[in-house]
Write a protein that holds these residues in place. Structure first.
Motif, PDB file in Angstrom:
ATOM      1  N   GLU A  59       0.847  -1.198   0.000  1.00  0.00           N
ATOM      2  CA  GLU A  59       0.000   0.000   0.000  1.00  0.00           C
ATOM      3  C   GLU A  59       0.879   1.244   0.000  1.00  0.00           C
ATOM      4  O   GLU A  59       1.688   1.442   0.909  1.00  0.00           O
ATOM      5  CB  GLU A  59      -0.915  -0.006   1.218  1.00  0.00           C
ATOM      6  N   PHE A  60       0.705   2.065  -1.041  1.00  0.00           N
ATOM      7  CA  PHE A  60       1.477   3.286  -1.198  1.00  0.00           C
ATOM      8  C   PHE A  60       0.554   4.460  -1.480  1.00  0.00           C
ATOM      9  O   PHE A  60      -0.479   4.316  -2.129  1.00  0.00           O
ATOM     10  CB  PHE A  60       2.485   3.153  -2.351  1.00  0.00           C
ATOM     11  N   GLU A  61       0.949   5.620  -0.981  1.00  0.00           N
ATOM     12  CA  GLU A  61       0.241   6.857  -1.283  1.00  0.00           C
ATOM     13  C   GLU A  61       0.565   7.259  -2.726  1.00  0.00           C
ATOM     14  O   GLU A  61       1.492   6.739  -3.335  1.00  0.00           O
ATOM     15  CB  GLU A  61       0.681   7.950  -0.319  1.00  0.00           C
ATOM     16  N   ASP A  62      -0.208   8.194  -3.258  1.00  0.00           N
ATOM     17  CA  ASP A  62       0.077   8.718  -4.587  1.00  0.00           C
ATOM     18  C   ASP A  62       1.460   9.359  -4.610  1.00  0.00           C
ATOM     19  O   ASP A  62       1.953   9.859  -3.586  1.00  0.00           O
ATOM     20  CB  ASP A  62      -0.955   9.764  -4.995  1.00  0.00           C
ATOM     21  N   ALA A  63       2.073   9.375  -5.764  1.00  0.00           N
ATOM     22  CA  ALA A  63       3.377  10.009  -5.933  1.00  0.00           C
ATOM     23  C   ALA A  63       3.258  11.512  -5.699  1.00  0.00           C
ATOM     24  O   ALA A  63       2.247  12.137  -6.048  1.00  0.00           O
ATOM     25  CB  ALA A  63       3.907   9.749  -7.340  1.00  0.00           C
ATOM     26  N   VAL A  64       4.301  12.081  -5.090  1.00  0.00           N
ATOM     27  CA  VAL A  64       4.397  13.520  -4.895  1.00  0.00           C
ATOM     28  C   VAL A  64       5.496  14.013  -5.823  1.00  0.00           C
ATOM     29  O   VAL A  64       6.659  13.606  -5.684  1.00  0.00           O
ATOM     30  CB  VAL A  64       4.732  13.866  -3.428  1.00  0.00           C
ATOM     31  N   VAL A  65       5.143  14.853  -6.785  1.00  0.00           N
ATOM     32  CA  VAL A  65       6.121  15.375  -7.737  1.00  0.00           C
ATOM     33  C   VAL A  65       6.961  16.442  -7.049  1.00  0.00           C
ATOM     34  O   VAL A  65       6.431  17.418  -6.516  1.00  0.00           O
ATOM     35  CB  VAL A  65       5.437  15.939  -8.996  1.00  0.00           C
TER      36      VAL A  65
END
Length: 83
Positions: A59-65
Motif C-alpha cells: 500500500e502506497f500513497e500517490d506520488a508527490v512530484v
C-alpha cells in the motif's frame, strides 16, 4: 512506512515519441533535486518524485512530484511507479 525518492528521465526518439530512461532511486529529496536538475540539461524531460508506503503490504500513497522539467508524460495515480 518508507519513502522512496525516484528520478525518471525521458528522451525523444527519432520519430518524436517520448520514451523513458532508467529510473534511479536516490536517498533523499536533496539528492533527487540535484540529479533531476543535472539530467534536465541532457534529457527531453525529467521528473523527480517520492512515494510513501508500506512495502510489506504493497500500500502506497500517490506520488508527490518534487521536480518536473521538459516533456514529461502524465503520471497516472493507479500506476505502480518505482516500487
Amino acid at each position: 512506512m518508507l519513502t522512496y525518492f525516484v528520478v525518471q528521465s525521458f528522451r525523444l526518439t527519432s520519430k518524436g515519441a517520448i520514451t523513458p530512461g532508467e529510473a534511479v532511486e536516490v536517498q533523499d529529496v536533496e539528492h533527487a533535486l540535484r540529479l533531476a536538475e543535472k539530467l534536465a540539461a541532457s534529457s527531453a524531460g525529467v521528473v523527480a518524485f517520492s512515494r510513501t508506503g508500506d512495502p510489506s503490504t504493497g500500500e502506497f500513497e500517490d506520488a508527490v512530484v518534487l521536480y518536473a522539467n521538459g516533456v514529461v508524460p502524465v503520471l497516472e495515480p493507479e500506476l505502480a511507479i518505482a516500487c
